[in-house]
Motif scaffolding. Structure first.
Motif, PDB file in Angstrom:
ATOM      1  N   ASP A 489       0.954  -1.469  -0.091  1.00  0.00           N
ATOM      2  CA  ASP A 489      -0.050  -0.151   0.362  1.00  0.00           C
ATOM      3  C   ASP A 489       0.587   0.773  -0.342  1.00  0.00           C
ATOM      4  OD1 ASP A 489       1.076  -0.428   3.065  1.00  0.00           O
ATOM      5  OD2 ASP A 489      -1.272  -0.044   3.593  1.00  0.00           O
ATOM      6  N   LEU A 490       2.009   1.178  -0.643  1.00  0.00           N
ATOM      7  CA  LEU A 490       3.220   1.996  -0.378  1.00  0.00           C
ATOM      8  C   LEU A 490       2.292   3.341  -1.568  1.00  0.00           C
ATOM      9  CD1 LEU A 490       5.419   3.313  -0.142  1.00  0.00           C
ATOM     10  CD2 LEU A 490       6.709   2.869  -2.184  1.00  0.00           C
ATOM     11  N   ASP A 491       1.066   3.261  -1.960  1.00  0.00           N
ATOM     12  CA  ASP A 491       0.854   4.273  -2.951  1.00  0.00           C
ATOM     13  C   ASP A 491      -0.158   5.125  -2.859  1.00  0.00           C
ATOM     14  OD1 ASP A 491       3.387   4.565  -5.096  1.00  0.00           O
ATOM     15  OD2 ASP A 491       2.595   2.741  -5.904  1.00  0.00           O
ATOM     16  N   GLY A 492      -1.319   4.191  -1.201  1.00  0.00           N
ATOM     17  CA  GLY A 492      -2.045   4.069  -0.557  1.00  0.00           C
ATOM     18  C   GLY A 492      -3.184   2.899  -0.844  1.00  0.00           C
ATOM     19  N   ALA A 493      -4.194   3.506   0.033  1.00  0.00           N
ATOM     20  CA  ALA A 493      -4.811   1.966  -0.089  1.00  0.00           C
ATOM     21  C   ALA A 493      -5.681   2.070  -1.248  1.00  0.00           C
ATOM     22  CB  ALA A 493      -5.909   2.303   1.502  1.00  0.00           C
ATOM     23  N   GLU A 494      -6.391   3.048  -2.060  1.00  0.00           N
ATOM     24  CA  GLU A 494      -7.358   2.979  -3.205  1.00  0.00           C
ATOM     25  C   GLU A 494      -6.003   2.549  -4.027  1.00  0.00           C
ATOM     26  OE1 GLU A 494      -9.011   6.811  -3.952  1.00  0.00           O
ATOM     27  OE2 GLU A 494      -9.624   7.377  -2.079  1.00  0.00           O
ATOM     28  N   GLU A 495      -4.718   2.976  -4.381  1.00  0.00           N
ATOM     29  CA  GLU A 495      -4.320   2.228  -5.705  1.00  0.00           C
ATOM     30  C   GLU A 495      -4.225   0.985  -5.185  1.00  0.00           C
ATOM     31  OE1 GLU A 495      -2.492   2.154  -8.360  1.00  0.00           O
ATOM     32  OE2 GLU A 495      -3.634   3.425  -8.730  1.00  0.00           O
ATOM     33  N   LYS A 496      -3.756   0.696  -3.930  1.00  0.00           N
ATOM     34  CA  LYS A 496      -3.794  -1.114  -3.904  1.00  0.00           C
ATOM     35  C   LYS A 496      -4.751  -1.518  -4.235  1.00  0.00           C
ATOM     36  CE  LYS A 496      -2.678  -4.723   0.267  1.00  0.00           C
ATOM     37  NZ  LYS A 496      -2.816  -4.718   1.286  1.00  0.00           N
ATOM     38  N   GLU A 497      -6.055  -1.113  -3.769  1.00  0.00           N
ATOM     39  CA  GLU A 497      -7.556  -1.461  -4.084  1.00  0.00           C
ATOM     40  C   GLU A 497      -7.531  -2.234  -5.464  1.00  0.00           C
ATOM     41  OE1 GLU A 497     -10.738  -4.325  -3.384  1.00  0.00           O
ATOM     42  OE2 GLU A 497      -9.258  -2.979  -1.566  1.00  0.00           O
ATOM     43  N   ARG A 498      -6.987  -1.070  -6.103  1.00  0.00           N
ATOM     44  CA  ARG A 498      -7.601  -0.946  -7.922  1.00  0.00           C
ATOM     45  C   ARG A 498      -6.713  -2.205  -8.844  1.00  0.00           C
ATOM     46  NH1 ARG A 498      -8.274   5.125  -7.275  1.00  0.00           N
ATOM     47  NH2 ARG A 498      -5.975   5.131  -7.656  1.00  0.00           N
ATOM     48  N   ALA A 499      -5.047  -1.959  -8.008  1.00  0.00           N
ATOM     49  CA  ALA A 499      -4.077  -2.981  -8.040  1.00  0.00           C
ATOM     50  C   ALA A 499      -3.855  -4.116  -7.864  1.00  0.00           C
ATOM     51  CB  ALA A 499      -2.769  -2.618  -7.954  1.00  0.00           C
ATOM     52  N   LEU A 500      -5.118  -4.470  -7.085  1.00  0.00           N
ATOM     53  CA  LEU A 500      -5.541  -6.070  -6.420  1.00  0.00           C
ATOM     54  C   LEU A 500      -6.597  -6.705  -7.595  1.00  0.00           C
ATOM     55  CD1 LEU A 500      -5.928  -5.716  -2.397  1.00  0.00           C
ATOM     56  CD2 LEU A 500      -3.981  -7.158  -4.001  1.00  0.00           C
ATOM     57  N   THR A 501      -7.358  -5.517  -7.847  1.00  0.00           N
ATOM     58  CA  THR A 501      -8.454  -5.763  -8.581  1.00  0.00           C
ATOM     59  C   THR A 501      -8.434  -6.028 -10.156  1.00  0.00           C
ATOM     60  OG1 THR A 501     -10.103  -4.485  -7.270  1.00  0.00           O
ATOM     61  CG2 THR A 501     -10.862  -5.135  -9.863  1.00  0.00           C
ATOM     62  N   ARG A 502      -7.614  -4.972 -10.861  1.00  0.00           N
ATOM     63  CA  ARG A 502      -6.796  -5.510 -12.328  1.00  0.00           C
ATOM     64  C   ARG A 502      -5.768  -6.985 -11.403  1.00  0.00           C
ATOM     65  NH1 ARG A 502      -4.480  -0.008 -11.704  1.00  0.00           N
ATOM     66  NH2 ARG A 502      -2.958  -1.241 -11.542  1.00  0.00           N
ATOM     67  N   ILE A 503      -5.464  -7.589 -11.070  1.00  0.00           N
ATOM     68  CA  ILE A 503      -4.789  -8.593 -11.156  1.00  0.00           C
ATOM     69  C   ILE A 503      -5.321 -10.051 -10.650  1.00  0.00           C
ATOM     70  CG2 ILE A 503      -2.761 -10.220 -10.012  1.00  0.00           C
ATOM     71  CD1 ILE A 503      -1.945  -7.666 -11.815  1.00  0.00           C
ATOM     72  N   GLN A 504      -6.274  -9.780  -9.779  1.00  0.00           N
ATOM     73  CA  GLN A 504      -7.858 -10.239  -9.761  1.00  0.00           C
ATOM     74  C   GLN A 504      -8.129 -10.401 -10.762  1.00  0.00           C
ATOM     75  OE1 GLN A 504      -7.703 -12.417  -6.758  1.00  0.00           O
ATOM     76  NE2 GLN A 504      -8.816 -13.414  -8.541  1.00  0.00           N
ATOM     77  N   LYS A 505      -8.561  -9.754 -11.918  1.00  0.00           N
ATOM     78  CA  LYS A 505      -9.632 -10.041 -12.636  1.00  0.00           C
ATOM     79  C   LYS A 505      -8.500 -10.668 -13.759  1.00  0.00           C
ATOM     80  CE  LYS A 505     -11.746  -7.606 -16.881  1.00  0.00           C
ATOM     81  NZ  LYS A 505     -11.979  -5.955 -17.221  1.00  0.00           N
ATOM     82  N   ILE A 506      -7.192 -10.750 -13.940  1.00  0.00           N
ATOM     83  CA  ILE A 506      -6.918 -11.418 -15.167  1.00  0.00           C
ATOM     84  C   ILE A 506      -6.490 -12.817 -14.607  1.00  0.00           C
ATOM     85  CG2 ILE A 506      -4.015 -11.219 -15.979  1.00  0.00           C
ATOM     86  CD1 ILE A 506      -3.503  -8.953 -15.415  1.00  0.00           C
ATOM     87  N   ILE A 507      -6.403 -12.816 -13.303  1.00  0.00           N
ATOM     88  CA  ILE A 507      -5.984 -14.850 -12.700  1.00  0.00           C
ATOM     89  C   ILE A 507      -7.872 -15.317 -12.757  1.00  0.00           C
ATOM     90  CG2 ILE A 507      -6.279 -16.055 -10.491  1.00  0.00           C
ATOM     91  CD1 ILE A 507      -3.977 -13.949  -9.325  1.00  0.00           C
ATOM     92  N   ALA A 508      -8.984 -14.474 -12.614  1.00  0.00           N
ATOM     93  CA  ALA A 508     -10.359 -15.084 -13.225  1.00  0.00           C
ATOM     94  C   ALA A 508      -9.834 -15.449 -14.644  1.00  0.00           C
ATOM     95  CB  ALA A 508     -11.117 -14.376 -12.144  1.00  0.00           C
ATOM     96  N   SER A 509      -9.584 -15.202 -15.924  1.00  0.00           N
ATOM     97  CA  SER A 509      -9.900 -15.275 -17.291  1.00  0.00           C
ATOM     98  C   SER A 509      -9.040 -15.963 -17.623  1.00  0.00           C
ATOM     99  CB  SER A 509      -9.443 -13.926 -17.703  1.00  0.00           C
ATOM    100  OG  SER A 509      -7.947 -13.813 -17.329  1.00  0.00           O
ATOM    101  N   PHE A 510      -7.960 -16.980 -16.657  1.00  0.00           N
ATOM    102  CA  PHE A 510      -7.092 -18.522 -16.739  1.00  0.00           C
ATOM    103  C   PHE A 510      -8.427 -19.338 -17.229  1.00  0.00           C
ATOM    104  CE2 PHE A 510      -3.316 -15.206 -17.199  1.00  0.00           C
ATOM    105  CZ  PHE A 510      -2.680 -16.086 -18.309  1.00  0.00           C
TER     106      PHE A 510
END
Length: 510
Positions: A489-510
């Protein structure tokens, strides 16, 4: 100044040559005061300070009594110079620094940085550099801290920078003093890291450094200025933002632009160029400086440097990486100015692979993360389909190479644990990152973005390559999941949440 010339004449030898370029004044002081060195204790320190204070008082009185007759106070200035030289022997006994502070000698010494005779001020600069030298302060943490605290409390930063502004590179003595001023500041930062922000907050050092790196001519002080600037910007968001507000991004870009089509002539000049790129990458940490970088056509300049394939090639890729990280406008500009062609050419260049393989996936990988829709994304994805998906082949080749490296490091760490060498999970993860896991994760992210595009040709190619390597989509998912689980969360909680959502979406697509 007449008196300055009188003092300088006394510092030259009979052939009117300067003393050796290496500062031998400390050695001379040791030779003249050998008995003092043998008995360098509190009593000797008090004698040295008392003698210095006496000569200082005589010089002040002579200058007040004969303000317009330099020849009447020149002798007192030579004697003051000699006393300052004698004080250098204290560098041989840093354990006495607390006593030096207690004797209240620091204010008297530092006030001489504003002396009308620049030679006296230069003597003080050399003294400070000797007293704060890294080798002198080694294993003397507490005396070093006491000395540096006292120096800062008595405005050493302000006085050093004020004196710096009246020194010229055209005079050899003053050029040496410039170098030692920067060295003294660096030494104090090593003892007390907070000095890096203090010196920029209280003085005009940043502006002076910018003026120095703007010069076209190269010399040792320009090199050192670039190094000090990089130190001041490293891990200091306040200084990064402050320099950005001073048009620092544009100035640093101008400095590196001098090498867009030529290589540095010497190893020292090469080091300076690397320092300048370190400054640029530090500057590109705050969001507002990324915007300044794009407006100043920094993206275009980095692409030009890459095309020229000079020594700054790898550094330009690194700067682009910083500029495009979490900043879509830089990614869009990169695509708009045909950066994809240059980046992918570098990515596929076999003669550069060994040298750049750890950097190129990051340079190529930022665009997919920053451009999520529209015609630019279509242009980006089309690059991966060209020539029968050769770029996906190259990605998979790097994936296998880095996967093998990370596996080898993981096995090595497991063996260390068997040998009873304890290591916590965070340390093990960092070791694996250093061995290539970070690059492997970025490659996995790129492959994930390609898979999410739902482009049948790219998906088919990825599946084929995985099958050929006896791998499955789960292998990529495992790497992405570990990346997901370690997003901070170096860039803040909001940015962390966005990054987590993006990667989770990629994981779910496989």
């Amino acid at each position: 100044m007449e008196v300055s010339n009188a003092l300088k004449r006394r510092r030259y030898d009979g052939d009117n040559q300067m003393e050796a370029e290496v500062d031998l004044s400390l050695l001379e002081a040791l030779e003249k005061s050998q008995s003092a060195v043998d008995l360098l204790d509190l009593r000797t320190l008090k004698k040295l300070v008392l003698s210095f204070e006496r000569r200082l008082k005589e010089n002040i009185e002579a200058r007040l009594k004969y303000p317009d007759q330099p020849e009447r106070f020149a002798d007192s200035e030579v004697e003051l110079h000699e006393e300052l030289e004698k004080l250098k022997i204290l560098a041989g006994a840093p354990e006495l620094y607390p006593e030096l502070v207690n004797l209240n000698a620091i204010p008297s010494i530092l006030n001489l940085l504003s002396h009308d005779n620049t030679d006296i001020a230069i003597d003080v600069v050399h003294l400070l550099e000797d007293l704060t030298d890294e080798d002198v302060l080694e294993d003397n943490d507490e005396p070093a801290r006491i000395l540096v605290d006292a120096l800062i409390e008595n405005n050493v930063l302000e006085l050093l920078v004020q004196n710096l502004q009246r020194l010229s590179d055209k005079d050899p003595d003053e050029m040496s003093a410039i170098y030692n001023t920067l060295a003294s500041i660096e030494n104090m930062i090593k003892v007390k890291p907070a000095v890096a922000e203090l010196v920029c907050e209280r003085t005009k050092l940043l502006r002076w450094l910018l003026g120095k790196i703007k010069l076209r001519e190269f010399d040792s002080n320009k090199q050192y200025a670039s190094e000090i600037l990089a130190i001041l910007l490293q891990n200091c968001p306040a200084n990064q933002k402050r320099l950005g507000q001073m048009n620092g991004v544009d100035v640093v870009l101008q400095a590196v632009a001098m090498y867009k089509s030529k290589d540095p002539k010497t190893s020292d000049e090469e080091e300076m160029l690397e320092n300048l790129f370190d400054c640029l990458c530090c500057l590109l940490m705050p969001l507002e400086n990324k915007e300044r970088f794009v407006k100043a056509e920094g993206v275009e300049l980095m692409i030009i440097i890459m095309k020229q394939k000079k020594s700054a090639y790898a550094s330009a890729i690194r700067a682009l990486d910083f500029s495009m990280t979490k900043y879509p406008p830089a990614c869009e500009r990169f695509v708009d100015v045909l950066g994809l062609k240059t980046a992918f050419a570098a990515f596929m260049d076999s003669c550069k692979q060994e040298e750049q393989e750890g950097k190129l996936p990051r340079g190529v990988g930022r665009a997919p993360c920053g451009i999520l829709r529209g015609s630019r994304r279509e242009r980006l994805l089309s690059k991966f389909v060209e020539n029968e998906c050769e770029k996906i082949d190259r990605l998979m080749e790097l994936y296998i190479r880095y996967s093998d490296r990370v596996k080898a490091e993981t096995q090595r760490l497991e063996q260390l644990e068997l040998d009873d060498l304890e290591m916590d999970e965070e340390e093990k993860y960092n070791r694996r990152l250093e061995s290539g896991l970070y690059t492997l994760q970025l490659i996995a992210v790129i492959l994930g973005h390609l898979w999410c595009s739902e482009h049948p040709q790219m998906k088919a190619r990825i599946e084929l390559l995985l099958k050929q390597q006896k791998l499955t989509k789960n292998d990529i998912k495992d790497i992405l999941q570990e990346y997901h689980d370690n997003i901070g969360d170096l860039d803040g909680a909001e940015e962390k949440e966005r990054a987590l959502t993006r990667i989770q979406k990629i994981i779910a697509s496989f």
